[in-house]
Design an enzyme around this catalytic site. Structure first.
Site, PDB file in Angstrom:
ATOM      1  CG  HIS A   1      -0.389   0.407   2.502  1.00 26.99           C
ATOM      2  ND1 HIS A   1      -0.192   1.725   2.867  1.00 26.99           N
ATOM      3  CD2 HIS A   1       0.037  -0.332   3.557  1.00 26.99           C
ATOM      4  CE1 HIS A   1       0.297   1.772   4.089  1.00 26.99           C
ATOM      5  NE2 HIS A   1       0.472   0.535   4.526  1.00 26.99           N
ATOM      6  CB  CYS A   2       1.262   4.181  -1.790  1.00 19.92           C
ATOM      7  SG  CYS A   2       0.005   4.062  -3.082  1.00 19.92           S
ATOM      8  CE  LYS A   3      -2.688  11.343   1.399  1.00 21.73           C
ATOM      9  NZ  LYS A   3      -2.315  12.768   1.189  1.00 21.73           N
TER      10      LYS A   3
ATOM     11  CB  THR B   1      -0.016   0.574  -4.722  1.00 23.12           C
ATOM     12  OG1 THR B   1       0.253   1.010  -3.386  1.00 23.12           O
ATOM     13  CG2 THR B   1      -0.511  -0.869  -4.695  1.00 23.12           C
TER      14      THR B   1
END
Length: 201
Positions: free
Chosen positions: A111-113, A119
């Site tokens: 995951h990222c933001k 991602t």
């Protein structure tokens, strides 16, 4: 009877997945940033690892959840870019890929933001490693990025050399097996690659 049913329903945890959640492969998942309301859902995945693609420190509440479930955190600090001229760092993606393809880290969540660009690039590079055709790689990236698809990300995916990852994996095999005097010659050079920040449990 109605009271008993109501009490059972109250005791059951409501499973809410993180935004943009999806299964990539058996044992590999992707999403946006998990919130505390998503913890019960994450617990149901029986995760061993999380690959976090942002440079910001992981929230303390999330860290406590990982520690309590013995989940390992691999952090690769990729800046969230809004400028169209800035691309994803290849060496960082390469290091993240090596963690991702190691089945000892599965089940794993990437995951990222928002689970879109960073991602999407990591998953897209995994797809190239899996010999997906480029049009399918692009289609999957665009499905999650939506209207915010970035030309720089698409160019990055197009030019990413999956053979480089294969060379890295071969070198790990050679290093593990230790093929005598040829060992040094067979090792893949990685001195300049950034290392992930790993949270000890």
């Amino acid at each position: 009877m109605g009271l008993i049913i109501l009490e059972e329903q109250e005791n059951e945890a409501i499973l809410i997945p993180p935004s943009n959640f999806s299964m990539v492969e058996d044992g590999i998942f992707r999403s946006g940033f998990p919130q505390p309301s998503n913890f019960a859902f994450l617990e149901s995945l029986n995760l061993r690892s999380i690959i976090y693609l942002c440079p910001e420190p992981y929230p303390q509440e999330n860290l406590e959840f990982l520690r309590s479930r013995n989940i390992r955190l691999f952090q690769f600090g990729i800046e969230g870019k809004t400028e169209t001229s800035v691309s994803i760092p290849k060496n960082t993606i390469m290091e993240a890929l090596k963690v991702l393809v190691d089945v000892r880290n599965h089940p794993v969540l990437i995951h990222c933001k928002r689970g879109k660009h960073r991602t999407g690039c990591l998953v897209g590079c995994l797809r190239k490693f899996q010999n997906w055709c480029l049009s399918s790689v692009f289609e999957e990236y665009q499905r999650f990025a939506g209207a915010k698809s970035r030309v720089t990300d698409m160019t990055f995916l197009e030019t990413f050399d999956a053979m480089r990852l294969r060379q890295c994996l071969y070198s790990i095999i050679y290093q593990y097996q230790g093929f005598g005097s040829n060992k040094r010659r067979l090792l893949y050079r990685e001195e300049n690659m950034p290392k992930p920040r790993v949270t000890s449990i």
